[in-house]
Design an enzyme around this catalytic site. Structure first.
Site, PDB file in Angstrom:
ATOM      1  N   PHE A  69      27.846  43.093  46.780  1.00 18.89           N
ATOM      2  CA  PHE A  69      29.307  43.011  46.713  1.00 18.89           C
ATOM      3  C   PHE A  69      29.871  44.138  47.588  1.00 18.89           C
ATOM      4  O   PHE A  69      29.568  45.306  47.362  1.00 18.89           O
ATOM      5  CB  PHE A  69      29.763  43.173  45.268  1.00 18.89           C
ATOM      6  CG  PHE A  69      31.208  42.873  45.045  1.00 18.89           C
ATOM      7  CD1 PHE A  69      31.652  41.559  45.034  1.00 18.89           C
ATOM      8  CD2 PHE A  69      32.128  43.885  44.846  1.00 18.89           C
ATOM      9  CE1 PHE A  69      32.994  41.272  44.833  1.00 18.89           C
ATOM     10  CE2 PHE A  69      33.469  43.600  44.643  1.00 18.89           C
ATOM     11  CZ  PHE A  69      33.896  42.292  44.638  1.00 18.89           C
ATOM     12  N   ASP A  97      23.828  49.571  39.661  1.00 14.04           N
ATOM     13  CA  ASP A  97      25.083  48.895  39.332  1.00 14.04           C
ATOM     14  C   ASP A  97      24.747  47.710  38.419  1.00 14.04           C
ATOM     15  O   ASP A  97      23.974  46.824  38.802  1.00 14.04           O
ATOM     16  CB  ASP A  97      25.741  48.418  40.639  1.00 14.04           C
ATOM     17  CG  ASP A  97      27.077  47.723  40.396  1.00 14.04           C
ATOM     18  OD1 ASP A  97      27.240  47.103  39.322  1.00 14.04           O
ATOM     19  OD2 ASP A  97      27.939  47.780  41.290  1.00 14.04           O
ATOM     20  N   TYR A 154      34.690  43.779  32.517  1.00  5.14           N
ATOM     21  CA  TYR A 154      35.548  42.586  32.482  1.00  5.14           C
ATOM     22  C   TYR A 154      34.804  41.307  32.836  1.00  5.14           C
ATOM     23  O   TYR A 154      35.393  40.244  32.869  1.00  5.14           O
ATOM     24  CB  TYR A 154      36.785  42.760  33.369  1.00  5.14           C
ATOM     25  CG  TYR A 154      36.526  43.200  34.798  1.00  5.14           C
ATOM     26  CD1 TYR A 154      36.002  42.319  35.734  1.00  5.14           C
ATOM     27  CD2 TYR A 154      36.817  44.500  35.207  1.00  5.14           C
ATOM     28  CE1 TYR A 154      35.775  42.722  37.043  1.00  5.14           C
ATOM     29  CE2 TYR A 154      36.581  44.920  36.508  1.00  5.14           C
ATOM     30  CZ  TYR A 154      36.059  44.019  37.423  1.00  5.14           C
ATOM     31  OH  TYR A 154      35.828  44.415  38.712  1.00  5.14           O
ATOM     32  N   LYS A 155      33.500  41.413  33.108  1.00  5.64           N
ATOM     33  CA  LYS A 155      32.711  40.210  33.400  1.00  5.64           C
ATOM     34  C   LYS A 155      32.081  39.717  32.095  1.00  5.64           C
ATOM     35  O   LYS A 155      32.773  39.189  31.247  1.00  5.64           O
ATOM     36  CB  LYS A 155      31.715  40.516  34.517  1.00  5.64           C
ATOM     37  CG  LYS A 155      32.443  40.748  35.849  1.00  5.64           C
ATOM     38  CD  LYS A 155      31.545  41.254  36.963  1.00  5.64           C
ATOM     39  CE  LYS A 155      32.363  41.446  38.243  1.00  5.64           C
ATOM     40  NZ  LYS A 155      31.710  42.348  39.204  1.00  5.64           N
ATOM     41  N   ARG A 188      30.064  29.286  42.567  1.00  4.84           N
ATOM     42  CA  ARG A 188      29.355  30.000  41.498  1.00  4.84           C
ATOM     43  C   ARG A 188      29.745  29.398  40.148  1.00  4.84           C
ATOM     44  O   ARG A 188      30.925  29.141  39.886  1.00  4.84           O
ATOM     45  CB  ARG A 188      29.728  31.494  41.501  1.00  4.84           C
ATOM     46  CG  ARG A 188      29.293  32.245  42.742  1.00  4.84           C
ATOM     47  CD  ARG A 188      29.444  33.752  42.552  1.00  4.84           C
ATOM     48  NE  ARG A 188      30.796  34.119  42.128  1.00  4.84           N
ATOM     49  CZ  ARG A 188      31.170  35.368  41.862  1.00  4.84           C
ATOM     50  NH1 ARG A 188      30.290  36.352  41.939  1.00  4.84           N
ATOM     51  NH2 ARG A 188      32.414  35.630  41.503  1.00  4.84           N
TER      52      ARG A 188
HETATM   53  C1  LIG Z   1      32.515  43.180  39.991  1.00  5.12           C
HETATM   54  C2  LIG Z   1      31.838  44.141  40.873  1.00  5.12           C
HETATM   55  C3  LIG Z   1      32.504  45.290  41.311  1.00  5.12           C
HETATM   56  C4  LIG Z   1      33.936  45.517  40.945  1.00  5.12           C
HETATM   57  O1  LIG Z   1      34.374  46.790  41.259  1.00  5.12           O
HETATM   58  P1  LIG Z   1      35.833  47.273  40.832  1.00  5.12           P
HETATM   59  O2  LIG Z   1      35.834  48.692  41.133  1.00  5.12           O
HETATM   60  O3  LIG Z   1      36.000  46.940  39.378  1.00  5.12           O
HETATM   61  O4  LIG Z   1      36.828  46.493  41.640  1.00  5.12           O
HETATM   62  C5  LIG Z   1      31.801  46.178  42.099  1.00  5.12           C
HETATM   63  N1  LIG Z   1      30.518  45.960  42.430  1.00  5.12           N
HETATM   64  C6  LIG Z   1      29.850  44.853  42.026  1.00  5.12           C
HETATM   65  C7  LIG Z   1      28.424  44.653  42.420  1.00  5.12           C
HETATM   66  C8  LIG Z   1      30.499  43.914  41.243  1.00  5.12           C
HETATM   67  O5  LIG Z   1      29.858  42.818  40.846  1.00  5.12           O
END
Ligand SMILES: *Cc1c(COP(=O)(O)O)cnc(C)c1O
Length: 414
Positions: free
Chosen positions: A128, A199, A224-225, A373
């Site tokens: 991401f 992460d 939030y996921k 997805r």
């Molecule tokens: C959802 C997600 C994020 C989200 O980051 P925010 O700081 O909350 O915007 C970051 N990295 C990964 C790999 C994610 O899946």
């Protein structure tokens, strides 16, 4: 391969599902099948009442006394302990705070400071992208010649050489759902003298994570996921207890100070995980996130993972049976054990297909250039929902509904 792909069999699986009762704890509109919980989890009913109470009573009546009386000040720690239990950490090793990106900045900075003679940070290029952007920004600001070495999953072990300071990887890939081997990669990092930052955005709540059993150094993640904490709910950060005494992160503030209400001129770090805090936290968002965290705790990571794998197997088998020649290519590992909580497919017409499917009440999402997805959260999805979702997708394809003009234009958030 599930042998019985009838709807009646799916209904029978629901009747025997040990997590089946949790479905009623979520407020999802009738007729909607929600397959985007890997992006934003749905609303737990208890979150709505908890937020209403926190607004009216704690804020409205308690006012500033609620920092003590309602336990607001300690909330990052209490939430952190609950998250710790879900990700294989001990109490006192996790705090809930800030966003994933900000926590990544703090943790990679802290890790590089603990490995001052090295300049290489290993990351997965297809991750991401915000993770890349954050670390690119950090290295710019450090101004010490740090460089990111990008590698893809199969190249990672070789990329982790004895010049590496920090390995900053995402456990479950946001697009493919491929799960990296945390134990092996952490062992490799330690063997060459590097530290790890994991992460857990797409892992926490979807599967058991074994941070301490893998000897992980640091970790971050969002709530939030799969933890259903609500839009923009704060993330979390983990630091193994062995690192606490030497832990130094750049965003020090009064909440990471030893005595925040002494209002000393100079910074002095608190003991323990509080060092990762900076300042005042979004209390209403934390209150909202508490309900989802309680539901994930009630389910347990092992049971969640078992059902998530079964939902995924059913989805993939139904896709193969119902849409064998419709242009869908599985973009996730076929091996269930290597696949996280969602299933991804590539399709040349992925965007209009997903938009048309959403118009039929099945909400998944789309990631450019061609990936659909389908998030298969075990807490609020029934096996029959999976059957109905594939049934509606088959109908969208076979009826040609997706060709309608209204499904061809992209919106801001996909
Ligand atoms: C959802 C997600 C994020 C989200 O980051 P925010 O700081 O909350 O915007 C970051 N990295 C990964 C790999 C994610 O899946």
């Amino acid at each position: 391969m599930s042998t019985d792909l009838t709807r009646a069999h799916a209904v029978a699986l629901d009747a025997a599902d040990p997590l089946g009762a949790l479905v009623d704890e979520f407020d999802i509109a009738p007729g909607t099948i929600y397959l985007a919980g890997n992006s934003l989890g749905p609303l737990p009913r208890a979150a709505a009442t908890a937020v209403a109470d926190a607004v009216r009573e704690q804020w409205g009546r308690g006012l500033v006394t609620s920092w003590n009386k309602a336990g607001w000040f300690d909330l990052p720690y209490r939430m952190g302990d609950a998250i710790a239990a879900l990700v294989g950490a001990d109490a006192g090793e996790v705090v809930m705070t800030d966003s994933t990106g900000i926590n990544l900045f703090k943790m990679v900075a802290a890790a590089t400071a603990l490995n001052p003679d090295r300049r290489v940070i290993v990351m997965e290029g297809s991750n991401f992208p915000t993770n890349n952007y954050v670390v690119q920004g950090l290295t710019r600001w450090l101004g010490q010649g740090h460089e990111i070495r990008f590698a893809e999953s199969h190249e990672l072990i070789d990329a982790i050489g004895d010049d590496v300071a920090v390995v900053a990887l995402t456990h479950t890939h946001y697009k493919s759902a491929h799960i990296l081997d945390m134990a092996a990669l952490t062992a490799r990092a330690h063997a060459v003298g590097a530290l790890t930052v994991w992460d857990l955005c797409h892992s926490a709540g979807a599967m058991p994570v074994a941070l301490n059993a893998c000897d992980a150094d640091f970790a971050i993640g969002c709530t939030y996921k799969y933890l259903n904490g609500g839009p923009g709910s704060p993330g979390f950060a983990f630091a193994a207890a062995r690192h606490h005494a030497a832990l130094d992160q750049p965003l020090t503030g009064w909440w990471s100070h030893r005595a925040p209400f002494a209002f000393d001129r100079d910074f002095a770090p608190t003991e323990g995980i509080g060092r990762l805090l900076t300042g005042t936290q979004p209390i209403l968002s934390m209150v909202a996130a508490q309900a989802g965290l309680e539901l994930a705790t009630r389910a347990g990571s092992d049971a969640a993972r078992a059902k998530s794998m079964a939902l995924g197997a059913l989805f993939v088998d139904l896709m193969a049976a119902r849409l064998p020649d419709a242009g869908f290519r599985l973009a996730s590992p076929r091996d269930i054990a290597a696949r996280g909580g969602h299933v991804a497919y590539d399709h040349a017409d992925g965007y209009p297909l997903m938009k048309a499917l959403i118009s039929r009440g099945v909400i998944g999402d789309f990631r450019a250039p061609s990936t659909l997805r389908f998030g298969l959260s075990p807490l609020y999805l029934r096996y029959a929902d999976i059957w109905d979702a594939v049934d509606r997708l088959a109908d969208v394809v076979e009826s040609g509904l997706w060709r309608a003009p209204e499904f061809q234009t992209a919106e801001k958030v996909t």
